[in-house]
Design an enzyme around this catalytic site. Structure first.
Site, mmCIF file in Angstrom:
data_model
loop_
_atom_site.group_PDB
_atom_site.id
_atom_site.type_symbol
_atom_site.label_atom_id
_atom_site.label_comp_id
_atom_site.label_asym_id
_atom_site.label_seq_id
_atom_site.Cartn_x
_atom_site.Cartn_y
_atom_site.Cartn_z
ATOM 1 C CE1 TYR A 116 -15.598 -9.995 96.152
ATOM 2 C CE2 TYR A 116 -13.413 -9.308 96.873
ATOM 3 C CZ TYR A 116 -14.561 -9.090 96.126
ATOM 4 O OH TYR A 116 -14.686 -7.950 95.357
ATOM 5 C CB CYS A 117 -19.219 -14.006 99.079
ATOM 6 S SG CYS A 117 -20.964 -13.837 98.785
ATOM 7 N N GLY B 39 -6.565 0.566 89.479
ATOM 8 C CA GLY B 39 -7.899 -0.028 89.381
ATOM 9 C C GLY B 39 -9.018 0.969 89.646
ATOM 10 C CB ILE B 40 -12.379 0.489 91.197
ATOM 11 C CG1 ILE B 40 -12.935 -0.545 90.218
ATOM 12 C CG2 ILE B 40 -13.469 1.390 91.756
ATOM 13 C CD1 ILE B 40 -13.948 -1.499 90.799
ATOM 14 N N GLY B 41 -10.062 2.356 92.360
ATOM 15 C CA GLY B 41 -9.699 3.480 93.227
ATOM 16 C C GLY B 41 -9.016 4.584 92.459
ATOM 17 N N GLY C 47 -6.954 2.558 98.541
ATOM 18 C CA GLY C 47 -6.772 1.732 97.359
ATOM 19 C C GLY C 47 -6.802 2.565 96.099
ATOM 20 C CB SER D 223 -15.345 -9.459 103.207
ATOM 21 O OG SER D 223 -15.178 -9.352 101.792
ATOM 22 C CG ASN E 199 -11.878 1.455 95.975
ATOM 23 O OD1 ASN E 199 -12.802 0.959 95.351
ATOM 24 N ND2 ASN E 199 -10.617 1.372 95.567
HETATM 25 N N1 LIG Z 1 -12.563 -5.531 90.009
HETATM 26 C C1 LIG Z 1 -13.732 -6.086 90.267
HETATM 27 O O1 LIG Z 1 -14.214 -6.980 89.557
HETATM 28 C C2 LIG Z 1 -14.503 -5.627 91.466
HETATM 29 C C3 LIG Z 1 -13.856 -5.059 92.565
HETATM 30 N N2 LIG Z 1 -14.615 -4.721 93.666
HETATM 31 C C4 LIG Z 1 -13.986 -4.089 94.807
HETATM 32 O O2 LIG Z 1 -13.427 -2.852 94.363
HETATM 33 C C5 LIG Z 1 -12.381 -2.464 95.266
HETATM 34 C C6 LIG Z 1 -11.157 -2.066 94.455
HETATM 35 O O3 LIG Z 1 -10.687 -3.252 93.835
HETATM 36 P P1 LIG Z 1 -9.987 -3.241 92.380
HETATM 37 O O4 LIG Z 1 -9.754 -1.841 91.930
HETATM 38 O O5 LIG Z 1 -10.754 -4.170 91.527
HETATM 39 O O6 LIG Z 1 -8.635 -3.988 92.769
HETATM 40 P P2 LIG Z 1 -7.114 -3.555 92.584
HETATM 41 O O7 LIG Z 1 -6.324 -4.674 93.206
HETATM 42 O O8 LIG Z 1 -6.833 -3.166 91.188
HETATM 43 O O9 LIG Z 1 -6.972 -2.251 93.514
HETATM 44 C C7 LIG Z 1 -7.125 -2.374 94.926
HETATM 45 C C8 LIG Z 1 -6.115 -1.421 95.559
HETATM 46 O O10 LIG Z 1 -6.273 -1.518 96.989
HETATM 47 C C9 LIG Z 1 -4.971 -1.540 97.544
HETATM 48 N N3 LIG Z 1 -5.001 -2.148 98.881
HETATM 49 C C10 LIG Z 1 -5.174 -3.455 99.190
HETATM 50 N N4 LIG Z 1 -5.085 -3.625 100.529
HETATM 51 C C11 LIG Z 1 -4.861 -2.388 101.067
HETATM 52 C C12 LIG Z 1 -4.687 -1.884 102.394
HETATM 53 N N5 LIG Z 1 -4.692 -2.729 103.454
HETATM 54 N N6 LIG Z 1 -4.503 -0.548 102.579
HETATM 55 C C13 LIG Z 1 -4.485 0.291 101.508
HETATM 56 N N7 LIG Z 1 -4.623 -0.118 100.224
HETATM 57 C C14 LIG Z 1 -4.817 -1.444 100.021
HETATM 58 C C15 LIG Z 1 -4.135 -2.360 96.571
HETATM 59 O O11 LIG Z 1 -2.766 -2.078 96.749
HETATM 60 C C16 LIG Z 1 -4.658 -1.835 95.228
HETATM 61 O O12 LIG Z 1 -3.946 -0.697 94.794
HETATM 62 C C17 LIG Z 1 -12.159 -3.673 96.190
HETATM 63 O O13 LIG Z 1 -12.820 -3.443 97.426
HETATM 64 C C18 LIG Z 1 -12.858 -4.831 95.445
HETATM 65 O O14 LIG Z 1 -13.299 -5.834 96.319
HETATM 66 C C19 LIG Z 1 -15.973 -4.912 93.726
HETATM 67 C C20 LIG Z 1 -16.623 -5.469 92.654
HETATM 68 C C21 LIG Z 1 -15.949 -5.804 91.427
HETATM 69 C C1 LIG Z 2 -13.385 -14.185 94.605
HETATM 70 C C2 LIG Z 2 -13.617 -12.807 94.147
HETATM 71 C C3 LIG Z 2 -13.608 -12.760 92.640
HETATM 72 C C4 LIG Z 2 -13.964 -11.682 91.984
HETATM 73 C C5 LIG Z 2 -14.562 -10.590 92.768
HETATM 74 C C6 LIG Z 2 -14.924 -9.479 91.826
HETATM 75 O O1 LIG Z 2 -13.855 -8.594 91.899
HETATM 76 C C7 LIG Z 2 -16.209 -8.807 92.286
HETATM 77 O O2 LIG Z 2 -16.051 -8.315 93.576
HETATM 78 C C8 LIG Z 2 -17.355 -9.723 92.260
HETATM 79 C C9 LIG Z 2 -18.381 -9.495 91.431
HETATM 80 C C10 LIG Z 2 -19.492 -10.429 91.478
HETATM 81 C C11 LIG Z 2 -20.481 -10.398 90.534
HETATM 82 C C12 LIG Z 2 -21.560 -11.369 90.701
HETATM 83 C C13 LIG Z 2 -22.660 -11.398 90.021
HETATM 84 C C14 LIG Z 2 -23.064 -10.446 88.973
HETATM 85 C C15 LIG Z 2 -24.319 -10.703 88.464
HETATM 86 C C16 LIG Z 2 -24.866 -9.861 87.430
HETATM 87 O O3 LIG Z 2 -24.290 -8.904 86.960
HETATM 88 C C17 LIG Z 2 -26.239 -10.332 87.020
HETATM 89 C C18 LIG Z 2 -27.081 -9.199 86.530
HETATM 90 C C19 LIG Z 2 -28.023 -8.595 87.298
HETATM 91 C C20 LIG Z 2 -28.231 -8.991 88.738
HETATM 92 C C21 LIG Z 2 -29.144 -7.969 89.412
HETATM 93 C C22 LIG Z 2 -30.552 -8.535 89.572
HETATM 94 O O4 LIG Z 2 -30.658 -9.569 90.282
HETATM 95 O O5 LIG Z 2 -31.494 -7.964 89.042
#
Ligand SMILES: NC(=O)C1=CN([C@@H]2O[C@H](COP(=O)(O)OP(=O)(O)OC[C@H]3O[C@@H](n4cnc5c(N)ncnc54)[C@H](O)[C@@H]3O)[C@@H](O)[C@H]2O)C=CC1
Ligand SMILES: CC/C=C\C[C@H](O)[C@H](O)/C=C/C=C/C=C\C=C\C(=O)C/C=C\CCC(=O)O
Length: 263
Positions: A160-161, A41-43, A37, A163, A100
């Site tokens: 999602y949660c 994004g993050i990757g 990934g 997973s 990722n």
């Molecule tokens: N953005 C957010 O709020 C948060 C994201 N995450 C996690 O961070 C990770 C990265 O997500 P983001 O950068 O936010 O999303 P994003 O959608 O911007 O990037 C994810 C990348 O993974 C790639 N991807 C998806 N399925 C794939 C596969 N089967 N094989 C190879 N590549 C694949 C997509 O093409 C994309 O480039 C994910 O695991 C996500 O669940 C976790 C917490 C917060």
């Molecule tokens: C359906 C998926 C939608 C979005 C997924 C997002 O990309 C991401 O993976 C999810 C993030 C979830 C965040 C949830 C809660 C965050 C809570 C806080 O930041 C609260 C602050 C501190 C908590 C730590 C503590 O309990 O001390």
């Protein structure tokens, strides 16, 4: 440590000094990293952060403007198994794996579990074979991207949660691999960060008229660079094994505390 101090306790001191020297931070320069990934994004930030530290980075992504053809070629031709073999044969080792890649909540919930959890398990197992000191590897570190949704419930994304809770539990359960294989496995749990996945989740909430839920998510957003800094911290600090790093607006980078009990 070439020269010996000459008497028994000298050797003990040497061993002790050696042990102290060995516990320095992992040097990233010249190491080989895989980032799934990594196309955006993050990757993408993970790739940049690792490249800035001098690592050779293999990006595996199915959807990226710049290297889409390479990524497609990579994924069509190689998949995770070939990806790791390709990396090992091209660079000689796999030292760092960032599992990722991920997708948000969607109707096809099996796809969410397959990509967010099954692929993390598969990638971890394959990388461990390549990294393990038991197989002639030089050990390494695996960072599994979970989420704060792997620590707290998420009514807006129950599958999602699930997973992400799976990624956290799986990663924590592998903390014995450092002793047996020289491999550290950690989970990173970011809160909401401004990426396509997050935007897709916000859009779903807005389309479902859940504007308050969308507002709450936006209120606790963190930066993608913060997540990359957290990943680098986990890679460099070789005391971190089976750790669950949290990255939140409220507390920055810290670690989820758990009772030390195991089944
Ligand atoms: N953005 C957010 O709020 C948060 C994201 N995450 C996690 O961070 C990770 C990265 O997500 P983001 O950068 O936010 O999303 P994003 O959608 O911007 O990037 C994810 C990348 O993974 C790639 N991807 C998806 N399925 C794939 C596969 N089967 N094989 C190879 N590549 C694949 C997509 O093409 C994309 O480039 C994910 O695991 C996500 O669940 C976790 C917490 C917060
Ligand atoms: C359906 C998926 C939608 C979005 C997924 C997002 O990309 C991401 O993976 C999810 C993030 C979830 C965040 C949830 C809660 C965050 C809570 C806080 O930041 C609260 C602050 C501190 C908590 C730590 C503590 O309990 O001390």
């Amino acid at each position: 440590m070439e020269d010996c101090i000459g008497h028994d306790n000298g050797v003990e001191i040497l061993v002790e000094i050696n042990m102290i020297c060995k516990s320095g931070p992992m040097k990233i320069e010249g190491k080989v990293a895989i980032v799934t990934g990594g196309g955006q994004g993050i990757g993408e930030r993970f790739c940049i952060a690792l490249l800035e530290k001098g690592a050779n980075v293999v990006i595996a992504d199915i959807k990226t403007r710049q290297g889409e053809s390479l990524s497609k070629q990579f994924n069509q031709k190689y998949g995770l198994n070939h990806l790791i073999n390709y990396t090992k044969s091209t660079f000689g080792n796999v030292d760092i794996l960032c599992n990722n890649a991920g997708v948000p909540e969607m109707e096809q919930w099996e796809k969410v579990l397959n990509i967010n959890l099954n692929s993390v398990i598969r990638g971890t197992k394959l990388a461990m074979e390549a990294m393990s000191t038991k197989n002639g590897g030089r050990g390494g570190i695996i960072i599994n991207t979970a989420s704060m949704g792997g620590i707290l419930p998420m009514p807006s994304g129950p599958v999602y949660c699930a997973s992400k809770f799976g990624v956290v539990g799986f990663s924590r359960s592998l903390d014995t691999c450092y002793e047996s294989d020289g491999i550290r496995v950690n989970a990173i749990c970011p809160s909401f960060a401004p990426t396509s996945l997050f935007e897709a989740s916000i859009d779903s909430l807005v389309n479902a008229n859940q504007h308050e839920e969308a507002r709450k998510m936006k209120a606790i957003i963190i930066s993608i660079d913060q997540v990359a800094r957290g990943m680098i911290q986990l890679v460099e600090d070789d005391t971190k094994n089976g750790a669950v790093m949290r990255i939140t607006a409220a507390k920055g980078i810290d670690y989820q505390p758990y009772r030390s009990s195991k089944l």
